[in-house]
Structures are given as C-alpha cells and as structure tokens.
Design a protein around this motif. Structure first.
Motif, short mmCIF file in Angstrom:
data_model
loop_
_atom_site.label_atom_id
_atom_site.label_comp_id
_atom_site.label_asym_id
_atom_site.label_seq_id
_atom_site.Cartn_x
_atom_site.Cartn_y
_atom_site.Cartn_z
N GLY A 54 35.06 30.00 43.18
CA GLY A 54 35.31 31.40 43.52
C GLY A 54 35.08 31.68 44.99
N ASP A 55 33.98 31.11 45.55
CA ASP A 55 33.73 31.24 46.99
C ASP A 55 34.91 30.67 47.77
OD1 ASP A 55 31.22 32.27 46.37
OD2 ASP A 55 30.19 30.36 46.66
N GLY A 56 35.44 29.55 47.29
CA GLY A 56 36.58 28.93 47.96
C GLY A 56 37.81 29.81 47.96
N TYR A 57 38.07 30.49 46.85
CA TYR A 57 39.23 31.38 46.79
C TYR A 57 39.07 32.58 47.73
CZ TYR A 57 41.28 28.90 42.85
OH TYR A 57 41.87 27.94 42.05
N LEU A 76 40.80 35.11 52.99
CA LEU A 76 40.47 35.57 54.34
C LEU A 76 41.19 34.75 55.40
CD1 LEU A 76 36.64 36.21 53.85
CD2 LEU A 76 38.40 37.95 54.26
N LEU A 77 41.27 33.44 55.19
CA LEU A 77 42.01 32.59 56.13
C LEU A 77 43.48 32.96 56.16
CD1 LEU A 77 40.35 29.13 55.34
CD2 LEU A 77 40.12 30.42 57.47
N PHE A 78 44.06 33.17 55.01
CA PHE A 78 45.48 33.53 54.91
C PHE A 78 45.75 34.86 55.60
CE2 PHE A 78 49.08 35.54 52.79
CZ PHE A 78 50.03 34.54 52.84
N GLU A 79 44.87 35.83 55.36
CA GLU A 79 45.05 37.16 55.96
C GLU A 79 44.89 37.13 57.48
OE1 GLU A 79 43.46 39.87 52.18
OE2 GLU A 79 42.07 39.19 53.73
N ASN A 80 44.21 36.10 57.98
CA ASN A 80 44.00 35.99 59.43
C ASN A 80 44.86 34.88 60.05
OD1 ASN A 80 41.54 37.79 60.42
ND2 ASN A 80 41.13 37.14 58.31
N LYS A 81 45.98 34.59 59.37
CA LYS A 81 47.05 33.74 59.93
C LYS A 81 46.71 32.26 60.06
CE LYS A 81 49.06 37.72 60.35
NZ LYS A 81 49.93 38.18 59.24
N ASP A 111 33.80 36.46 38.05
CA ASP A 111 34.08 36.71 39.45
C ASP A 111 34.99 35.66 40.05
OD1 ASP A 111 32.45 38.97 39.36
OD2 ASP A 111 30.65 37.83 39.92
N ALA A 112 34.86 34.41 39.60
CA ALA A 112 35.73 33.35 40.12
C ALA A 112 37.19 33.65 39.77
CB ALA A 112 35.31 32.00 39.55
N LEU A 113 37.44 34.16 38.57
CA LEU A 113 38.79 34.52 38.16
C LEU A 113 39.32 35.67 39.01
CD1 LEU A 113 41.22 34.32 36.26
CD2 LEU A 113 39.99 35.82 34.66
N THR A 114 38.48 36.66 39.28
CA THR A 114 38.89 37.79 40.14
C THR A 114 39.29 37.29 41.52
OG1 THR A 114 37.36 39.25 38.96
CG2 THR A 114 38.17 40.00 41.11
N ALA A 115 38.49 36.38 42.08
CA ALA A 115 38.79 35.83 43.41
C ALA A 115 40.07 35.01 43.39
CB ALA A 115 37.62 34.98 43.88
N GLN A 116 40.28 34.25 42.32
CA GLN A 116 41.49 33.45 42.21
C GLN A 116 42.74 34.33 42.13
OE1 GLN A 116 42.66 31.72 38.42
NE2 GLN A 116 42.69 29.67 39.38
N ARG A 117 42.67 35.38 41.33
CA ARG A 117 43.82 36.28 41.17
C ARG A 117 44.16 36.97 42.49
NH1 ARG A 117 42.15 39.02 35.31
NH2 ARG A 117 43.19 37.45 34.00
N HIS A 118 43.14 37.34 43.26
CA HIS A 118 43.41 37.99 44.55
C HIS A 118 44.11 37.01 45.49
CE1 HIS A 118 42.93 40.70 47.91
NE2 HIS A 118 42.41 39.71 48.64
N ILE A 144 47.98 37.73 47.06
CA ILE A 144 48.30 37.95 48.47
C ILE A 144 49.06 36.79 49.10
CG2 ILE A 144 46.28 39.44 48.77
CD1 ILE A 144 45.05 37.11 50.44
N SER A 145 48.86 35.58 48.57
CA SER A 145 49.49 34.41 49.19
C SER A 145 50.82 34.05 48.56
CB SER A 145 48.55 33.20 49.10
OG SER A 145 48.43 32.76 47.75
#
Length: 504
Positions: free
Chosen positions: A76-79, A84-89, A106-113, A117-118
C-alpha cells in the motif's frame, strides 16, 4: 576509585534511537493513530509522501522507476508512492507479486487510487524485465514476515539483487526478519531503507547490516505519540551521541589516571596482549602493566617502553591494578590454565572489574566454577559466545539480541557481543552500536577493544558505562580509519591515533 572520575554521558534520546520489536510496533502504531484520531490510511499517505520526498531529493535524475509491491500494507505504501511520482511527472510503473489477488483495507484503497489516476495495468512481477529500470522500490514484504520467504518472492528478490539499478526498500528489506535481522532464506539487498514510526530491531545487526544499506528513520504523523505509548527494547547508539569527556584536573598525575593489568601473551602470541596494552594507554590509562609468558616479555616491550612487562608475582600485580584485562593471546595450554586458575581464585575473593576476551572466554566457558559478577565485562564474537552458551555460532547469529541477553543472564555482568551491529547488554539495558565497518574483520581488533574497555574502567568509568562508550569509541575510530584510508588493509593498530583523537 573514589579519587578518580571518568564519565561517559549520553545526550538526550531521540526518537530514531529507540529500538522496538515488530509486535510492539504493530500494536503501538494502531494505538497511536487511534489516540490522535488519525485514520491509518492517513498514516499510509504520510509514509508515501515521505518516500516521495526522499526519491525527489536523492533520485531526481532517475528516468524509469518500478515499484515492486506485495499484498499487504507495505505494498500500500508503494502504491501511494507510485501515485505521487506519477502526479509529479516521474516515469513510474508498478509490478506485483500477484496482480490478480485482491488487496484489503488501506492497501486496496491506495491501489485503486493508483489505477484510477494512472490508467496503467499492474504488471506481473515474474515477467517484468527489471533491467529496464534505474530505480527499484522494494515494497513487497513488511515486518510481519516469519519463516522462509516463498519461492515466488525468492525469485523476485534474486532478480532485484541482480538488476543494475539502485534499490530503495520500504520500511524493511523484503526477506529480513524484523526482530532478529536474520535473512529468511532470501532478502533484498537495498542501497537505502526508509523505516517508519519506530526503528525495528531487525534493521540493526547481523545479516541485516548487509541488506539495509543507508538507514533512514521517518516518524510520520504518529511517531511522537507512538514513543509515548510503547516501551523500547533498547537503544541505538553512536559515538557522536556522547557528551565529551570532562577535562582532566590540572594537578593530576599518572596515579590518578588508573592502573591496568593486562594478562595474556603466551609464547608465540605476544602481539595480542601488546595491542591491548597500547590501546589502554591511547585512551588515557596512566599506568599499564602486562603479565605474560616469560618467552613473550621482550616482544611485548619492544618499541613501547611505556608498557611495563612481567612474568612473575601475578597475585601482587592483580592487587596493584584498578582493573584487569584477561585473555588476549592467552592460549589454552598448561600455562594458560594455571594463569586462569590464579586469576579466577583471586577474583572470587576480591571485588575487582575484569574484562575477559579471547581464550579467557574459552576457558571460562567450560570451567566448573563460573565467575559471575556485575563488574565482569565479556566481549565474545559469535564463536566464543556459542561455546559459552553451548550452542553453535549459527545459533548465536540467528537471534543476536536473545544471545546477548542469555549471556548477560548467565554471567551477570556486561556483555558486548561483537559483530556487525555490536550489542551491549547490561543492567542499564540493551544498546546497539551503529558505528563500525567491515574493515574491522581483521586480527587483533578484539584485542584493541579489550584494552579500550580496560583503560576506560581503570580511569574510573563504571563497567556498564565503559561497555557502551567503549564499543562506540572503538568502532568510531575504525570508521575514521576507513574514511581516511579505506576499509581493505585496515589493521588493528591503525586505530590508535584515532582512539586518542576521539577521547580528546
């Protein structure tokens, strides 16, 4: 020793110096977040932001980043980092050990986000060509892993370690036991590890020192509350954490600065006890005498006139000394055993601090009359510790924290278990030395350590203080040698000028 005073005072403890077990970490993290009314997902977001800030600062030129995720909160931390990396190009991809497996919480929430976005598919880790990337983020296995890693994870770990890329591990390198530092069959070799909320004991000693790389601590938004709730199991220390020693009085003389007796140096082994004696002088001991085999007297005294040498009247010189170092170059023949029996007989009836190392430990390990004293200092490496506890060196290394505790409980004094991340266990608690480097793996280094400890104690430092301060002083001096000349080719006597520099 009331006529002398030598103190080694630690500065106030920082959050990054507390050491925690994995179970206390998991329980404390939940309680701290609840006390602060912070959802655990916000803690995960904070961890991801800390990772992003680190990557942005230290790896700004990395053009292709891959984040290898597992199926738990470490993933989840990785997602969060990926988003954040993707949003900052940044150019970033995510690969998973099992992309089809549903995550939870929470890991699922982070993965879905991340997926939203990507609009990228999560890659299959087993088929992802890791050599195509210049930064690999290890977000697979966290602190809850026990037992050998599965074959699937082991295969990915092997490919990460074989890739020509920098590796950043999230919280702990995958495959390292969070409590012991043991490699669980296979473990990621990181260049840097960012650990969160509290420092886990398994990051600090043994095998872990080879895998963690540069260790960075991030307290996140719950670190201070966590530290209030959870009792640490020990403290991480470095020489820089100590206040400078007090200046000597202007009217002092050599008798005020301690009398040390170093016992060892059997025939053909004069060098070991000579190293101990000179190390004691270099940390400030006023008078140092060596008791050795008669065949070794000339070699011990050669080119070091400041060291007094004898092979007679052992009892007299033990009574003279403020502290005794026993064991370097002692051997295990009839002279060694006779000398050991004299020393043990004296110490059973006299309260005097003794530092025991090398063959002194080997003789102590199988002697019927075990010597127990709070003033005792023992400095074993894993093989010596194994003999003292009747186990193998591998058993010692499997859990160095438990091994140090068992030695402390069996011999009652101060244990300094040498090795990567040396551990001190005494009545003040448990301490792990952050200093030191692989160049120290050379003959005579332990003999120098024994002399350092004996020299400090002879000057009036308590055995407990000397064990902690001396471990860091010794390793800190070795780090200065490595900084100046490199690790390869370091020899024990190279430490002498730096020991003198640091104590001043």
């Amino acid at each position: 020793m009331s006529h002398r005073s030598l103190n080694a005072e630690l500065s106030s403890c920082r959050l990054s110096q507390n050491i925690y077990s994995s179970q206390s970490f998991r329980d404390g993290e939940v309680k701290a977040a609840a006390n602060l009314s912070i959802p655990l997902y916000e803690v995960m977001l904070c961890a991801g932001e800390s990772l992003f800030n680190w990557v942005s600062k230290h790896y700004p030129q990395k053009t292709k980043i891959v984040i290898v995720t597992g199926t738990g909160n470490n993933g989840g931390d990785g997602y969060v980092l990926a988003s954040l990396l993707f949003e900052n190009k940044f150019t970033v991809s995510v690969t998973s050990i099992d992309p089809k497996r549903s995550l939870k919480g929470d890991a699922l929430t982070a993965q879905r986000h991340w997926s939203k976005i990507s609009n990228q598919a999560i890659l299959e880790a087993s088929t992802t060509e890791l050599s195509n990337f210049d930064l690999i983020v290890d977000a697979m296995l966290g602190t809850g892993v026990k037992g050998q890693v599965s074959e699937d994870y082991a295969n990915i770990i092997k490919r990460i370690n074989g890739a020509d890329a920098d590796v950043l591990s999230v919280d702990i390198p995958s495959g390292i036991d969070a409590d012991t530092g043991q490699v669980l069959g296979s473990a990621v070799q990181a260049n840097c590890t960012l650990t969160f909320v509290g420092v886990k004991s398994g990051l600090l000693t043994g095998d872990a020192r080879q895998h963690v790389g540069q260790l960075q601590f991030m307290p996140l938004n719950i670190g201070e509350e966590f530290a209030k709730l959870v009792k640490p199991i020990g403290r991480l220390i470095s020489f820089k954490d100590f206040m400078p020693l007090k200046q000597r009085p202007l009217n002092g003389h050599k008798g005020n600065n301690g009398r040390l007796l170093c016992i060892g140096g059997n025939k053909g082994m004069a060098g070991a006890i000579r190293l101990s004696a000179e190390a004691a002088l270099r940390v400030g001991a006023g008078l140092v005498k060596v008791y050795c085999h008669s065949n070794s007297e000339v070699q011990v005294a050669l080119d070091r006139a400041e060291v007094m040498v004898t092979s007679d009247n052992l009892h007299q010189w033990m009574a003279w000394a403020d502290c005794i170092v026993f064991g370097p170059g002692l051997g295990q023949d009839s002279w060694s055993r006779e000398t050991f029996n004299q020393v043990l007989s004296y110490l059973v009836h006299e309260q005097k601090t003794v530092v025991i190392d090398a063959d002194g430990l080997n003789l102590l390990s199988h002697h019927l009359r075990k010597f127990q004293s709070e003033q005792l200092v023992i400095t074993p490496h894993s093989a010596e510790a194994g003999r003292m506890l009747a186990v193998t060196p591998h058993d010692i290394e499997k859990n160095r924290f438990v091994s140090a505790k068992r030695l402390f409980e069996k011999y009652s004094g101060n244990t300094l278990l040498k090795g990567p991340g040396s551990i001190v266990h005494n009545h003040q608690g448990m301490f792990v030395c952050a200093d030191g480097n692989p160049g120290m793996a050379t003959a005579g280094m332990g003999d120098v350590l024994s002399g350092v400890l004996g020299g400090l104690i002879a000057q009036g430092m308590s055995s407990a203080q000397a064990s902690i301060y001396g471990a860091c002083l010794h390793s800190g001096a070795a780090d200065l040698v490595a900084k100046r000349d490199g690790q390869r080719g370091m020899i024990a006597s190279d430490l002498f000028p730096f020991l003198r520099q640091l104590v001043n």
